[in-house]
Design a protein around this motif. Structure first.
Motif, PDB file in Angstrom:
ATOM      1  N   ASN A   3      49.422  20.799 -26.768  1.00  0.00           N
ATOM      2  CA  ASN A   3      50.160  20.827 -25.419  1.00  0.00           C
ATOM      3  C   ASN A   3      49.074  21.274 -24.385  1.00  0.00           C
ATOM      4  OD1 ASN A   3      51.320  21.911 -23.301  1.00  0.00           O
ATOM      5  ND2 ASN A   3      53.166  22.353 -24.300  1.00  0.00           N
ATOM      6  N   PRO A   4      49.178  20.550 -23.175  1.00  0.00           N
ATOM      7  CA  PRO A   4      48.046  20.681 -22.266  1.00  0.00           C
ATOM      8  C   PRO A   4      48.034  22.278 -21.671  1.00  0.00           C
ATOM      9  CG  PRO A   4      49.217  18.676 -21.827  1.00  0.00           C
ATOM     10  CD  PRO A   4      49.857  19.166 -22.917  1.00  0.00           C
ATOM     11  N   GLY A   5      49.390  22.915 -21.927  1.00  0.00           N
ATOM     12  CA  GLY A   5      49.445  24.241 -21.585  1.00  0.00           C
ATOM     13  C   GLY A   5      48.755  25.106 -22.299  1.00  0.00           C
ATOM     14  N   GLU A   6      48.345  24.717 -23.750  1.00  0.00           N
ATOM     15  CA  GLU A   6      47.458  25.421 -24.456  1.00  0.00           C
ATOM     16  C   GLU A   6      46.062  25.192 -24.481  1.00  0.00           C
ATOM     17  OE1 GLU A   6      49.143  24.256 -28.391  1.00  0.00           O
ATOM     18  OE2 GLU A   6      51.150  24.875 -27.628  1.00  0.00           O
ATOM     19  N   VAL A   7      45.613  24.475 -23.640  1.00  0.00           N
ATOM     20  CA  VAL A   7      44.274  24.405 -23.386  1.00  0.00           C
ATOM     21  C   VAL A   7      43.577  25.489 -22.749  1.00  0.00           C
ATOM     22  CG1 VAL A   7      42.413  22.927 -22.295  1.00  0.00           C
ATOM     23  CG2 VAL A   7      44.577  21.785 -23.012  1.00  0.00           C
ATOM     24  N   PRO A   8      42.453  26.168 -23.298  1.00  0.00           N
ATOM     25  CA  PRO A   8      42.020  27.211 -22.624  1.00  0.00           C
ATOM     26  C   PRO A   8      41.158  26.824 -21.475  1.00  0.00           C
ATOM     27  CG  PRO A   8      41.019  26.812 -25.159  1.00  0.00           C
ATOM     28  CD  PRO A   8      41.785  25.933 -24.588  1.00  0.00           C
ATOM     29  N   THR A   9      41.313  27.661 -20.484  1.00  0.00           N
ATOM     30  CA  THR A   9      41.322  27.578 -19.091  1.00  0.00           C
ATOM     31  C   THR A   9      40.592  28.894 -18.481  1.00  0.00           C
ATOM     32  OG1 THR A   9      42.956  25.822 -18.843  1.00  0.00           O
ATOM     33  CG2 THR A   9      42.032  26.605 -16.853  1.00  0.00           C
ATOM     34  N   ALA A  10      39.627  28.533 -17.476  1.00  0.00           N
ATOM     35  CA  ALA A  10      39.122  29.497 -16.826  1.00  0.00           C
ATOM     36  C   ALA A  10      38.798  28.961 -15.374  1.00  0.00           C
ATOM     37  CB  ALA A  10      37.644  29.968 -17.383  1.00  0.00           C
ATOM     38  N   SER A  11      38.877  30.026 -14.429  1.00  0.00           N
ATOM     39  CA  SER A  11      38.797  29.549 -13.158  1.00  0.00           C
ATOM     40  C   SER A  11      37.103  29.555 -12.778  1.00  0.00           C
ATOM     41  CB  SER A  11      39.479  30.504 -12.016  1.00  0.00           C
ATOM     42  OG  SER A  11      38.919  31.818 -12.153  1.00  0.00           O
ATOM     43  N   ASP A  19      23.221  31.248 -17.741  1.00  0.00           N
ATOM     44  CA  ASP A  19      23.634  30.566 -19.362  1.00  0.00           C
ATOM     45  C   ASP A  19      24.825  29.962 -19.439  1.00  0.00           C
ATOM     46  OD1 ASP A  19      20.854  31.490 -20.085  1.00  0.00           O
ATOM     47  OD2 ASP A  19      21.920  33.676 -20.460  1.00  0.00           O
ATOM     48  N   LEU A  20      25.329  29.355 -18.352  1.00  0.00           N
ATOM     49  CA  LEU A  20      26.441  28.428 -18.371  1.00  0.00           C
ATOM     50  C   LEU A  20      26.125  27.187 -19.146  1.00  0.00           C
ATOM     51  CD1 LEU A  20      29.459  28.032 -17.207  1.00  0.00           C
ATOM     52  CD2 LEU A  20      28.408  27.208 -15.081  1.00  0.00           C
ATOM     53  N   VAL A  21      26.894  26.837 -20.023  1.00  0.00           N
ATOM     54  CA  VAL A  21      26.968  25.479 -20.717  1.00  0.00           C
ATOM     55  C   VAL A  21      28.111  24.779 -20.128  1.00  0.00           C
ATOM     56  CG1 VAL A  21      26.919  24.175 -22.716  1.00  0.00           C
ATOM     57  CG2 VAL A  21      26.086  26.459 -22.514  1.00  0.00           C
ATOM     58  N   PRO A  62      30.716  29.245 -24.894  1.00  0.00           N
ATOM     59  CA  PRO A  62      31.576  28.357 -25.055  1.00  0.00           C
ATOM     60  C   PRO A  62      31.323  27.064 -24.029  1.00  0.00           C
ATOM     61  CG  PRO A  62      32.210  30.386 -23.690  1.00  0.00           C
ATOM     62  CD  PRO A  62      31.026  30.468 -24.536  1.00  0.00           C
ATOM     63  N   LEU A  63      31.899  25.852 -24.246  1.00  0.00           N
ATOM     64  CA  LEU A  63      31.524  24.908 -23.328  1.00  0.00           C
ATOM     65  C   LEU A  63      32.598  24.662 -22.314  1.00  0.00           C
ATOM     66  CD1 LEU A  63      29.876  22.158 -22.978  1.00  0.00           C
ATOM     67  CD2 LEU A  63      31.286  21.246 -24.886  1.00  0.00           C
ATOM     68  N   TYR A  64      32.145  24.850 -21.186  1.00  0.00           N
ATOM     69  CA  TYR A  64      33.201  24.571 -19.975  1.00  0.00           C
ATOM     70  C   TYR A  64      33.000  23.331 -19.677  1.00  0.00           C
ATOM     71  CZ  TYR A  64      33.060  29.756 -19.844  1.00  0.00           C
ATOM     72  OH  TYR A  64      33.348  31.056 -20.197  1.00  0.00           O
ATOM     73  N   VAL A  65      34.308  22.593 -19.308  1.00  0.00           N
ATOM     74  CA  VAL A  65      34.229  21.142 -19.174  1.00  0.00           C
ATOM     75  C   VAL A  65      34.856  21.287 -17.586  1.00  0.00           C
ATOM     76  CG1 VAL A  65      35.312  18.939 -19.829  1.00  0.00           C
ATOM     77  CG2 VAL A  65      34.787  20.722 -21.658  1.00  0.00           C
ATOM     78  N   VAL A  66      34.256  20.293 -16.949  1.00  0.00           N
ATOM     79  CA  VAL A  66      34.557  20.098 -15.509  1.00  0.00           C
ATOM     80  C   VAL A  66      34.941  18.733 -15.090  1.00  0.00           C
ATOM     81  CG1 VAL A  66      32.378  20.087 -14.402  1.00  0.00           C
ATOM     82  CG2 VAL A  66      34.355  21.143 -13.143  1.00  0.00           C
ATOM     83  N   CYS A  67      35.959  18.465 -14.191  1.00  0.00           N
ATOM     84  CA  CYS A  67      35.853  17.161 -13.589  1.00  0.00           C
ATOM     85  C   CYS A  67      36.138  17.376 -11.934  1.00  0.00           C
ATOM     86  CB  CYS A  67      36.935  16.377 -14.204  1.00  0.00           C
ATOM     87  SG  CYS A  67      38.603  16.904 -13.748  1.00  0.00           S
ATOM     88  N   GLY A  84      37.184  19.420 -33.270  1.00  0.00           N
ATOM     89  CA  GLY A  84      36.378  20.605 -33.761  1.00  0.00           C
ATOM     90  C   GLY A  84      34.815  20.416 -33.612  1.00  0.00           C
ATOM     91  N   ILE A  85      34.608  20.010 -32.337  1.00  0.00           N
ATOM     92  CA  ILE A  85      33.333  19.505 -31.641  1.00  0.00           C
ATOM     93  C   ILE A  85      32.598  20.767 -31.072  1.00  0.00           C
ATOM     94  CG2 ILE A  85      32.069  18.131 -30.294  1.00  0.00           C
ATOM     95  CD1 ILE A  85      33.846  15.705 -31.077  1.00  0.00           C
ATOM     96  N   ALA A  86      33.617  21.262 -30.181  1.00  0.00           N
ATOM     97  CA  ALA A  86      33.395  22.550 -29.285  1.00  0.00           C
ATOM     98  C   ALA A  86      34.243  23.619 -28.991  1.00  0.00           C
ATOM     99  CB  ALA A  86      32.708  22.002 -28.025  1.00  0.00           C
ATOM    100  N   ASP A  87      34.048  24.578 -28.749  1.00  0.00           N
ATOM    101  CA  ASP A  87      34.680  25.607 -27.984  1.00  0.00           C
ATOM    102  C   ASP A  87      34.946  25.407 -26.845  1.00  0.00           C
ATOM    103  OD1 ASP A  87      36.374  27.761 -27.628  1.00  0.00           O
ATOM    104  OD2 ASP A  87      34.643  29.164 -27.880  1.00  0.00           O
ATOM    105  N   ALA A  88      35.647  24.319 -26.312  1.00  0.00           N
ATOM    106  CA  ALA A  88      35.788  23.878 -25.054  1.00  0.00           C
ATOM    107  C   ALA A  88      36.816  24.489 -24.338  1.00  0.00           C
ATOM    108  CB  ALA A  88      36.087  22.398 -25.035  1.00  0.00           C
ATOM    109  N   ILE A  89      36.434  24.862 -22.704  1.00  0.00           N
ATOM    110  CA  ILE A  89      37.302  25.482 -21.856  1.00  0.00           C
ATOM    111  C   ILE A  89      37.197  24.833 -20.612  1.00  0.00           C
ATOM    112  CG2 ILE A  89      37.496  27.721 -20.629  1.00  0.00           C
ATOM    113  CD1 ILE A  89      36.115  29.268 -22.697  1.00  0.00           C
ATOM    114  N   ASN A  90      38.438  24.520 -20.208  1.00  0.00           N
ATOM    115  CA  ASN A  90      38.687  23.613 -19.029  1.00  0.00           C
ATOM    116  C   ASN A  90      38.500  24.575 -17.581  1.00  0.00           C
ATOM    117  OD1 ASN A  90      39.746  21.526 -17.217  1.00  0.00           O
ATOM    118  ND2 ASN A  90      41.426  22.449 -17.193  1.00  0.00           N
TER     119      ASN A  90
END
Length: 117
Positions: A3-11, A19-21, A62-67, A84-90
């Motif tokens: 569920n998209p609501g379950e995607v870890p998210t950070a502002s 050390d931001l990835v 964590p891998l932060y993912v941005v668009c 299972g590729i990364a500990d990704a956070i939107n």
């Protein structure tokens, strides 16, 4: 399917200043106009084919993912976590919020100031 609501998210304000990835999944023209200086660029559509490149990134953070605004990066983070590729956070609000928060922005277009398309 997650569920998209379950995607870890950070502002953007919650992101580490060092050390931001950061993985930018926008299209090449968006990237060229303006991106975070240390970001890795893999467009969303190329992610499955280029996932091996992510193995070279530090896996102890964590891998932060941005668009641009958070939609494509949510899909990418969901896929990366499910595979299972990364500990990704939107990154909520995407590069628009990045720019609004005053984070650094660099562009690839000579003589044109960086901007978020």
């Amino acid at each position: 399917m997650v569920n998209p609501g379950e995607v870890p998210t950070a502002s953007v304000s919650d992101l580490p200043s060092q050390d931001l990835v950061l993985l930018d999944v926008r299209e090449p023209d968006e990237w060229a106009a303006g991106h975070a200086p240390e970001a890795v660029h893999i467009p969303l559509g190329e992610l499955p084919a280029r996932a091996a490149e992510l193995a070279e990134l530090p896996d102890d953070k964590p891998l932060y993912v941005v668009c641009r605004s958070g939609g494509r990066s949510a899909r990418a983070a969901m896929w990366l976590n499910a595979a299972g590729i990364a500990d990704a956070i939107n990154v909520a609000g995407g590069m628009k919020s990045w720019h609004t928060e005053g984070r650094p922005l660099v562009g690839d277009r000579e003589g044109v100031p960086p901007e978020v398309l």
